[in-house]
Write an enzyme that holds these catalytic residues in place. Structure first.
Site, mmCIF file in Angstrom:
data_model
loop_
_atom_site.group_PDB
_atom_site.id
_atom_site.type_symbol
_atom_site.label_atom_id
_atom_site.label_comp_id
_atom_site.label_asym_id
_atom_site.label_seq_id
_atom_site.Cartn_x
_atom_site.Cartn_y
_atom_site.Cartn_z
ATOM 1 C CB ALA A 12 -10.518 22.093 38.251
ATOM 2 N NE ARG A 23 -14.736 24.472 23.553
ATOM 3 C CZ ARG A 23 -14.240 23.942 24.967
ATOM 4 N NH1 ARG A 23 -12.920 23.374 24.985
ATOM 5 N NH2 ARG A 23 -15.097 24.225 26.032
ATOM 6 C CD GLU A 34 -0.623 25.954 38.663
ATOM 7 O OE1 GLU A 34 -1.864 26.189 38.526
ATOM 8 O OE2 GLU A 34 -0.002 25.640 39.675
ATOM 9 C CB SER A 40 -5.476 20.776 32.576
ATOM 10 O OG SER A 40 -6.480 20.059 31.840
ATOM 11 C CB CYS A 44 -11.252 14.106 41.800
ATOM 12 S SG CYS A 44 -11.944 15.975 41.640
ATOM 13 C CG ASP A 281 -11.691 24.211 45.237
ATOM 14 O OD1 ASP A 281 -12.773 24.111 44.683
ATOM 15 O OD2 ASP A 281 -10.974 23.274 45.826
ATOM 16 C CG ASN A 303 -14.122 21.054 35.443
ATOM 17 O OD1 ASN A 303 -13.475 21.246 34.523
ATOM 18 N ND2 ASN A 303 -13.629 20.305 36.505
ATOM 19 C CD1 TRP A 432 -43.638 -0.444 46.045
ATOM 20 C CD2 TRP A 432 -43.838 1.661 45.594
ATOM 21 N NE1 TRP A 432 -45.292 -0.107 45.897
ATOM 22 C CE2 TRP A 432 -45.178 1.097 45.750
ATOM 23 C CE3 TRP A 432 -43.845 3.280 45.530
ATOM 24 C CZ2 TRP A 432 -46.368 1.711 45.412
ATOM 25 C CZ3 TRP A 432 -44.991 3.924 45.416
ATOM 26 C CH2 TRP A 432 -46.290 3.491 45.310
HETATM 27 C C1 FAD Z 1 -7.575 13.961 47.004
HETATM 28 C C2 FAD Z 1 -8.591 14.858 46.274
HETATM 29 C C3 FAD Z 1 -9.749 14.324 45.941
HETATM 30 C C4 FAD Z 1 -10.727 15.082 45.345
HETATM 31 N N1 FAD Z 1 -11.891 14.531 44.879
HETATM 32 C C5 FAD Z 1 -12.851 15.171 44.449
HETATM 33 C C6 FAD Z 1 -14.079 14.378 44.058
HETATM 34 O O1 FAD Z 1 -14.096 13.010 44.032
HETATM 35 N N2 FAD Z 1 -15.179 15.023 43.452
HETATM 36 C C7 FAD Z 1 -15.059 16.435 43.512
HETATM 37 O O2 FAD Z 1 -15.803 17.277 42.798
HETATM 38 N N3 FAD Z 1 -13.931 17.110 43.922
HETATM 39 C C8 FAD Z 1 -12.924 16.401 44.355
HETATM 40 N N4 FAD Z 1 -11.782 17.321 44.748
HETATM 41 C C9 FAD Z 1 -11.794 18.451 44.792
HETATM 42 C C10 FAD Z 1 -11.144 19.280 43.624
HETATM 43 O O3 FAD Z 1 -10.081 18.637 43.312
HETATM 44 C C11 FAD Z 1 -11.048 20.610 43.586
HETATM 45 O O4 FAD Z 1 -12.384 21.273 43.767
HETATM 46 C C12 FAD Z 1 -10.315 21.225 42.264
HETATM 47 O O5 FAD Z 1 -9.220 20.682 42.075
HETATM 48 C C13 FAD Z 1 -10.304 22.699 42.484
HETATM 49 O O6 FAD Z 1 -9.978 23.227 41.342
HETATM 50 P P1 FAD Z 1 -9.355 24.794 41.293
HETATM 51 O O7 FAD Z 1 -8.643 24.662 40.162
HETATM 52 O O8 FAD Z 1 -10.391 25.574 41.665
HETATM 53 O O9 FAD Z 1 -8.293 24.724 42.239
HETATM 54 P P2 FAD Z 1 -6.782 23.937 42.638
HETATM 55 O O10 FAD Z 1 -6.990 22.691 42.254
HETATM 56 O O11 FAD Z 1 -6.367 24.429 44.065
HETATM 57 O O12 FAD Z 1 -6.038 24.760 41.838
HETATM 58 C C14 FAD Z 1 -5.214 25.941 41.739
HETATM 59 C C15 FAD Z 1 -3.974 26.402 41.198
HETATM 60 O O13 FAD Z 1 -3.567 27.808 41.379
HETATM 61 C C16 FAD Z 1 -2.286 27.925 41.706
HETATM 62 N N5 FAD Z 1 -2.093 29.106 42.090
HETATM 63 C C17 FAD Z 1 -2.394 29.468 43.417
HETATM 64 N N6 FAD Z 1 -1.911 30.731 43.591
HETATM 65 C C18 FAD Z 1 -1.229 31.045 42.264
HETATM 66 C C19 FAD Z 1 -0.441 32.074 41.970
HETATM 67 N N7 FAD Z 1 -0.358 33.328 42.971
HETATM 68 N N8 FAD Z 1 0.084 32.343 40.727
HETATM 69 C C20 FAD Z 1 0.034 31.347 40.012
HETATM 70 N N9 FAD Z 1 -0.753 30.071 40.187
HETATM 71 C C21 FAD Z 1 -1.284 30.174 41.494
HETATM 72 C C22 FAD Z 1 -1.946 26.657 42.299
HETATM 73 O O14 FAD Z 1 -0.546 26.300 42.471
HETATM 74 C C23 FAD Z 1 -2.877 25.536 41.948
HETATM 75 O O15 FAD Z 1 -2.330 24.835 41.153
HETATM 76 C C24 FAD Z 1 -10.536 16.506 45.362
HETATM 77 C C25 FAD Z 1 -9.432 16.928 45.761
HETATM 78 C C26 FAD Z 1 -8.383 16.330 46.434
HETATM 79 C C27 FAD Z 1 -7.234 16.857 46.750
#
Ligand code: FAD
Length: 443
Positions: A12, A23, A34, A40, A44, A281, A303, A432
């Site tokens: 994300a 863009r 990745e 991508s 959730c 995250d 995002n 209300w």
């Molecule tokens: C089951 C579930 C339900 C969810 N529901 C919701 C919801 O309803 N609403 C909401 O707001 N959020 C929800 N979330 C949370 C949301 O999915 C996360 O906040 C979001 O995915 C975070 O995105 P990110 O890109 O920060 O991290 P991540 O999704 O953790 O992606 C990080 C990526 O980095 C890669 N990476 C790590 N280290 C390295 C490295 N050294 N080299 C290359 N790649 C690497 C990993 O492989 C991973 O693919 C949910 C999550 C889960 C698991």
């Protein structure tokens, strides 16, 4: 030649940063590494693939590497960044496909390495049949495990544990939810936990609260969970006991973490190192009620972080405006939405806080099908400043939480809430609005 932007992690935060930067500034060379096979996607949506409501995991993918390539963003999946030298701005990358290591360089770097499940130190977690749910691959494994599974135990009654409990019930499994604290959704106040417990039990989930899990029994494949309150037979176990930010790579290169243990950033998502940004995250946000860094690992925040970092790198003015801690999820027939601080937390933070909790309706009392809706408001005594709240409903009525969230962003008070012109028609609200009823009661 344009400047080179490298993004580590492509879900994300990383995917948003890469797409936005390209863009806004097509001159930029944008590369994403990745380590998993997928980029991508909407993690959730995983619970709804498990439940069968969404027919396949591929539906969760927003953009494939091929789609990125068409946009001019180079995505390398199964490529893990193993080391970064901020002095020379070089990265060491391991290509899991080819089994080789190579070097790359960056002018701008985005760390979007996300978070990982926290595995509790319980004997037996390494056995077959014990799962976590974080990535698309975790989803694939769990989908396979569901074939033939009969009894599931879920550790942790946070929102992921609750969403998956529903999914497993929809698949016909017997489900036991094991929570160490005294209620589901323990980070929030007890009334909401009570409503959740009733709803889970109404749908056949066994809810064990205040329970300590001691071991997973089995001979290489899990058969049961031993707890302080007895043994739960289970051929499938989900560990939903929290997550931690993936900060190893960042720390090793000298990126500073904040008080929450996630990466510290400013409003432009810049870290302490020149040219290095963090998004998603793995990064903290500024909490506008608490007025300090806060870790809110959610998809919408990731995002926005990514979009901000991408814009700034592309040379545009952009700032991330912070969070107030808003979240919503579905547990069977209930939609549970929270924002800001629950009363317990507000008191711990030293506020002279009080709360009201009211039951109202999501439509006029005479309108067919109108259902109960609950509102909690947490506010400061004396000033009436809003500190937090919750809305629990049987549907989209819970999105009233966004009104509260907007007020929290602006340090609104009960009076500010009472002054709002909110929408009314019998199918959608009593005359209300329930938020106003709660605010009147609080006043
Ligand atoms: C089951 C579930 C339900 C969810 N529901 C919701 C919801 O309803 N609403 C909401 O707001 N959020 C929800 N979330 C949370 C949301 O999915 C996360 O906040 C979001 O995915 C975070 O995105 P990110 O890109 O920060 O991290 P991540 O999704 O953790 O992606 C990080 C990526 O980095 C890669 N990476 C790590 N280290 C390295 C490295 N050294 N080299 C290359 N790649 C690497 C990993 O492989 C991973 O693919 C949910 C999550 C889960 C698991």
């Amino acid at each position: 030649m344009g400047k080179r932007m490298v993004v580590v992690g492509g879900v994300a935060g990383g995917a948003s940063a890469a797409a936005k930067a390209k863009r806004e500034n097509p001159e930029l060379e944008v590369v994403v590494y990745e380590k998993s096979p997928h980029v991508s996607y909407g993690a959730c949506g995983l619970p709804y693939v498990l439940s069968g409501e969404i027919p396949s995991l591929t539906k969760l993918i927003a953009r494939t590497p091929e789609a990125f390539r068409k946009q001019g963003v180079l995505v390398h999946t199964r490529h893990e960044v193993v080391e970064i030298d901020p002095e020379s701005r070089t990265l060491t990358v391991f290509d899991h496909g080819e089994g080789r290591t190579f070097q790359d360089r960056y002018d701008h770097l985005v760390l979007a390495t996300g978070a990982r499940p926290q595995i509790p130190p319980i004997p037996g977690t390494e056995q077959e049949g014990v799962y976590t749910l974080r990535t698309l691959e975790d989803g694939e494994r769990l989908l396979q495990a569901l074939e033939g599974a009969k009894r599931a135990a879920i550790l942790g009654a946070g929102y992921i544990g609750l969403e998956v409990a529903e999914a497993f019930r929809k698949r016909g499994l017997e489900v036991t939810l094991l929570e160490a604290k005294d209620r589901p959704l323990p980070h929030w106040d007890e009334e909401v936990g009570g409503l959740l417990k009733e709803e889970l039990e109404r749908h056949g989930v066994e809810v064990w609260t205040g329970v300590k899990v001691e071991a997973f029994r089995g001979m290489g494949r899990v058969e049961a969970v031993e707890t302080s309150e007895g043994v739960v037979p289970a051929d499938l176990v989900l560990l939903a006991t929290g997550i931690r930010p993936n900060t190893g790579l960042a720390q090793a290169m000298g990126v500073a973490l904040g008080p929450t243990g996630a990466i510290a950033t400013d409003e432009r998502m810049r870290t302490n190192l020149e040219g290095v940004y963090a998004a998603g995250d793995v990064a903290e946000s500024f909490h506008r009620v608490l007025k300090r860094p806060y870790w809110l690992p959610l998809g919408d925040v990731a995002n926005k972080h990514g979009r901000t970092a991408g814009s700034v790198i592309a040379g545009k003015e952009a700032r991330f405006g912070g969070v107030v801690g808003t979240a919503i999820f579905k547990a069977f027939g209930l939609a549970v939405a929270t924002t800001g601080l629950p009363l317990e937390r507000a008191l711990k933070e030293g506020y002279r806080a009080k709360k009201v909790f009211i039951q109202s309706q999501d439509g006029a009392h005479y309108y067919p099908g109108s259902a109960p809706l609950w509102v909690e408001l947490v506010y400061e005594e004396g000033t009436g400043r809003l500190l937090g709240g919750a809305v629990v409903a049987h549907g989209h009525g819970a999105l009233r939480i966004d009104t509260l969230a907007a007020l929290l962003h602006r340090e609104g008070t009960l009076e500010d809430l009472l002054a709002l012109d909110l929408a009314y028609a019998p199918p959608y609200s009593p005359v209300w609005d329930p938020l106003l009823i709660a605010a009147q009661q609080a006043r």
